[in-house]
Design a protein around this motif. Structure first.
Motif, mmCIF file in Angstrom:
data_model
loop_
_atom_site.group_PDB
_atom_site.id
_atom_site.type_symbol
_atom_site.label_atom_id
_atom_site.label_comp_id
_atom_site.label_asym_id
_atom_site.label_seq_id
_atom_site.Cartn_x
_atom_site.Cartn_y
_atom_site.Cartn_z
ATOM 1 N N ASP A 445 18.218 -4.069 -27.067
ATOM 2 C CA ASP A 445 18.648 -3.769 -25.700
ATOM 3 C C ASP A 445 17.479 -3.391 -24.792
ATOM 4 O O ASP A 445 17.469 -3.742 -23.604
ATOM 5 N N LEU A 446 16.516 -2.680 -25.318
ATOM 6 C CA LEU A 446 15.370 -2.279 -24.495
ATOM 7 C C LEU A 446 14.530 -3.501 -24.118
ATOM 8 O O LEU A 446 14.070 -3.616 -22.974
ATOM 9 N N CYS A 447 14.332 -4.421 -25.057
ATOM 10 C CA CYS A 447 13.603 -5.651 -24.730
ATOM 11 C C CYS A 447 14.378 -6.478 -23.707
ATOM 12 O O CYS A 447 13.795 -7.063 -22.790
ATOM 13 N N LYS A 448 15.683 -6.517 -23.861
ATOM 14 C CA LYS A 448 16.530 -7.222 -22.903
ATOM 15 C C LYS A 448 16.353 -6.651 -21.500
ATOM 16 O O LYS A 448 16.281 -7.395 -20.505
ATOM 17 N N THR A 449 16.240 -5.333 -21.397
ATOM 18 C CA THR A 449 16.109 -4.671 -20.104
ATOM 19 C C THR A 449 14.750 -4.955 -19.478
ATOM 20 O O THR A 449 14.654 -5.226 -18.273
ATOM 21 N N PHE A 450 13.690 -4.920 -20.269
ATOM 22 C CA PHE A 450 12.364 -5.265 -19.743
ATOM 23 C C PHE A 450 12.329 -6.728 -19.310
ATOM 24 O O PHE A 450 11.689 -7.067 -18.312
ATOM 25 N N ALA A 451 13.021 -7.604 -20.038
ATOM 26 C CA ALA A 451 13.071 -9.016 -19.660
ATOM 27 C C ALA A 451 13.776 -9.190 -18.320
ATOM 28 O O ALA A 451 13.366 -10.006 -17.489
ATOM 29 N N GLY A 452 14.831 -8.406 -18.090
ATOM 30 C CA GLY A 452 15.545 -8.471 -16.809
ATOM 31 C C GLY A 452 14.680 -8.019 -15.656
ATOM 32 O O GLY A 452 14.733 -8.586 -14.550
#
Length: 782
Positions: A445-452
């Motif tokens: 989820d944290l990687c997903k958020t940085f990607a966003g």
């Protein structure tokens, strides 16, 4: 037509029987011949095998493949059924010859079955051979020929034939005995596998080698005789060794394979993983594991995402540790304390709302809020620090104070937009510790958020200054799945491209580990926005970085939650992060979203919007930055002719007064700020006789003016009584800040009294009011 009518009238019963037989023939073959469970097979983006999970019945049986390599096709046809492409399911001549040989021998010495019949026999679980069973096979084989093409029938055979032990099907046999994909097999290897279903007990590595070799070589000679291979190929094939030991299946992405097996059991899944990158990251993780395990840290995880497609490129769920240290735990999906990883999102939210400018000074002073006392990692204070520096240094106190100012509930609502699954409690449950690791999240989820965050900036220019409605979309590890970023909208759901861009720019200045301080001077160095985090008790070490093309996330720790003293995001996780980035193609930096930013005069010392009296510089800030406050720390003061004292028009001749702009912080901020900023100058004292000084005098009640020694006393219970310091301030509205040996004790107002219990020794008691007046007193406690 008349003939047909006559036939129907003349032979109605025969026609009914024929119709029944035809219907029975049509439905005699099950729609699905094979219902056995299959293994879960996980492939990389280039179709190389990443890993597999055994079928529920304990057999290694891969799902049916779409095609069979031509070498194996020709080998199996020549060995089992040379007339395969000519018959309609059975070969009468072969059956007759087999019947004659078996009758003479008095036992079964020859089968006579076609490949089509063998498919039927396999589907019927190899029932005991008899002439009745053979007749059934013939009937069903002809029906199979009507329903499927020759290619499909070969595929069914290759996918379900036994190859010894619990190995079923060509694909698994190829991996088990040669460590290769079927398409990579040589003629000798293809011939070896072609003869095995005929006698699968032969292929136990190291046993029955001679029998197996005779069978294989006989087939190779037949292939040569039929002009399928030439003499050189035959010679080379005959010289090849037989397999001596079984090969282990690849375990290139173990934890992803297990995760896929839970959701898509028994399927063949093509993933987006880059096989070469995955193997390289595996090696990096292994080397890093060998280093950190010396500190009794045994687990880690790495996730690499493509920002533009949201596809997973590398997935390492754990280190190559052992069962004792939870090697099977998938740390990419496990919930862990976030440490400081959420700080960039608070920073961006405050930029977006206009509550903050990038270089605006924020307080870094001793803080207690409703009983909660945050501490910086180094347990020191800067007094005041630019917000962007507070973020890059990951200072805790400024973050907590910023969260309180922005609004805990408001920030909790912001986090909902990022779809972080494990942050699912109310704001009151987390409290202000939310920004320091009070919440839990997964690396996924944290990687997903940085990607966003990165994707919003990328898309701003691509969409001609518009936004997608679903930037924080779930990543995918499926090769052929395309994620949906939603619809195109004029305004972002939460944070615009300008605020995200400034946040990313700030995160490029996070200090790398001590051994890599000169990174920015290397021509090959990548510009990376990154953030570390260390959870309470040193249980979790995070490092997550991004550029325009990739996100890399690293977690290091112990899966059982045991903390280690030296486990930190900077020291334990970031070295692995940068090693992974070094494997990736060099990426361009983000295009600056000019239309989402405006240029304004910013005070060079405070970082606020500049007043006319402020020294200023032009800076690009978010559009909502215009809502921010103007500089509160610059003021115009009146000085005496010699510039040594402050004066007023009431106490100094106007011709002897000079006006000057002065940068002045509140007392508590100034106390710590001046310790780290040698050029900071406090406001001059008022000249004697000027009223403001007379209204702001400080007098000690205890200890008294000349008292230098204070004795500790004990109560009836034998415990040491606290020492009570008291003072009086002429200004009843003044706030007073107390320090003992430079350690902040407390702030008092109205009634200035504090109780402390120091150890015996020498101390300096310092008090400062909110106008900068300061009094020190040396004491000896005995």
């Amino acid at each position: 037509m008349e003939k047909l009518k006559n036939i129907i009238k003349t032979h109605p019963k025969k026609l009914i029987v024929l119709l029944v037989l035809l219907v029975a023939y049509y439905f005699c073959l099950p729609k699905k011949l094979f219902n056995e469970p299959t293994s879960t097979v996980v492939l990389a983006s280039n179709n190389e095998l990443l890993g597999a999970v055994i079928a529920d019945d304990g057999q290694w049986r891969f799902p049916k493949s779409d095609s069979i390599p031509i070498k194996f096709q020709q080998a199996i046809v020549q060995f089992e059924d040379a007339h395969f492409y000519k018959h309609v399911g059975f070969n009468p001549i072969s059956i007759y010859k087999a019947f004659q040989q078996n009758r003479k021998a008095g036992k079964v010495v020859r089968g006579g079955s076609t490949l089509t019949q063998q498919v039927i026999r396999l589907s019927r679980k190899n029932k005991k051979r008899s002439y009745i069973e053979k007749l059934k096979e013939v009937i069903l084989a002809t029906r199979l020929e009507f329903r499927h093409s020759k290619k499909e029938i070969l595929n069914l055979y290759a996918s379900n034939a036994p190859f010894g032990g619990n190995v079923v099907g060509l694909e698994m046999a190829s991996w088990r005995y040669f460590g290769l994909k079927p398409a990579q097999l040589s003629w000798a290897e293809s011939a070896t596998l072609a003869v095995l279903p005929n006698a699968p007990s032969l292929i136990y590595p190291g046993k029955n080698q001679q029998k197996l070799k005779v069978k294989r070589n006989k087939l190779l000679h037949k292939l040569y005789k039929e002009a399928i291979i030439d003499s050189i190929t035959l010679e080379l094939a005959l010289a090849e060794e037989l397999p001596q030991k079984p090969y282990r299946l690849p375990t290139t992405a173990t934890h992803l394979t297990q995760e896929i097996s839970k959701k898509y059991k028994g399927n063949r899944i093509e993933t987006s993983l880059d096989i070469h990158l995955q193997k390289q990251v595996n090696q990096l993780v292994k080397r890093h594991y060998n280093r950190v395990k010396q500190n009794e840290v045994f687990n880690m995880a790495v996730l690499v995402l493509d920002v533009k497609t949201r596809k997973v490129l590398a997935y390492v769920g754990n280190s190559p540790t052992d069962k004792k240290h939870q090697k099977n735990v998938n740390n990419i999906l496990s919930r862990r304390s976030t440490g400081s990883v959420l700080k960039p999102f608070l920073y961006a939210s405050m930029l977006q709302s206009g509550d903050l400018l990038p270089q605006q000074l924020v307080s870094d002073i001793p803080t207690e809020i409703a009983g909660y006392t945050p501490k910086n990692f180094n347990e020191e204070y800067d007094g005041a620090v630019p917000a962007n520096e507070a973020l890059t240094r990951s200072l805790n106190i400024p973050a907590v104070r910023m969260l309180q100012r922005y609004g805990l509930e408001k920030f909790r609502e912001d986090l909902k937009e990022y779809n972080i699954n494990h942050i699912d409690r109310s704001a009151n449950h987390y409290g202000l510790s939310l920004i320091l690791g009070g919440a839990e999240a997964s690396l996924w989820d944290l990687c997903k958020t940085f990607a966003g965050m990165s994707s919003t900036v990328n898309h701003f220019e691509e969409l001609k200054h518009q936004y997608y409605s679903n930037e924080f979309v779930e990543p995918t590890y499926f090769k052929n799945k395309k994620v949906s970023f939603g619809t195109i909208v004029n305004q972002p759901k939460n944070i615009d491209a300008g605020s995200w861009f400034l946040t990313l720019e700030t995160l490029t200045n996070v200090n790398r580990v001590a051994t890599d301080q000169a990174w920015k001077y290397y021509d090959s160095a990548q510009k990376i926005a990154w953030k570390t985090g260390t959870s309470f008790g040193n249980r979790d070490a995070w490092a997550i970085g991004t550029n325009a093309n990739y996100v890399v996330g690293v977690w290091v720790g112990n899966s059982d939650g045991e903390g280690r003293a030296d486990l930190t995001g900077v020291g334990s996780a970031s070295p692995l992060l940068f090693n992974v980035f070094n494997l990736l193609p060099k990426s361009d930096w983000f295009l600056e979203p000019f239309e989402a930013l405006i240029e304004e005069d910013i005070c060079t010392e405070s970082g606020y919007l500049a007043l006319p009296i402020c020294p200023s510089t032009k800076k690009r800030i978010p559009q909502n930055g215009l809502k921010s406050k103007s500089c509160p720390y610059h003021k115009e003061i009146l000085l005496s002719k010699d510039n040594l004292y402050r004066v007023t028009a009431n106490c100094e001749d106007i011709t002897s007064i000079s006006k000057k702009t002065w940068f002045s912080l509140p007392a508590l901020m100034a106390y710590y700020y001046k310790q780290n900023n040698a050029d900071y100058r406090q406001l001059p004292r008022f000249k004697t006789g000027c009223n403001p000084l007379e209204n702001n005098t400080i007098s000690f009640i205890f200890p008294k003016d000349k008292q230098t020694k204070v004795s500790l006393t004990k109560g009836f219970d034998g415990k040491t009584n606290p020492v009570v310091f008291k003072l009086v301030h002429n200004n009843t509205e003044a706030k007073v800040y107390w320090y003992l040996n430079d350690e902040f004790l407390k702030m008092t107002e109205n009634y200035h009294e504090i109780a402390v219990t120091p150890k015996k020794g020498k101390y300096t008691l310092t008090v400062i009011d909110d106008l900068g007046n300061e009094v020190k007193k040396s004491l000896e406690i005995n």
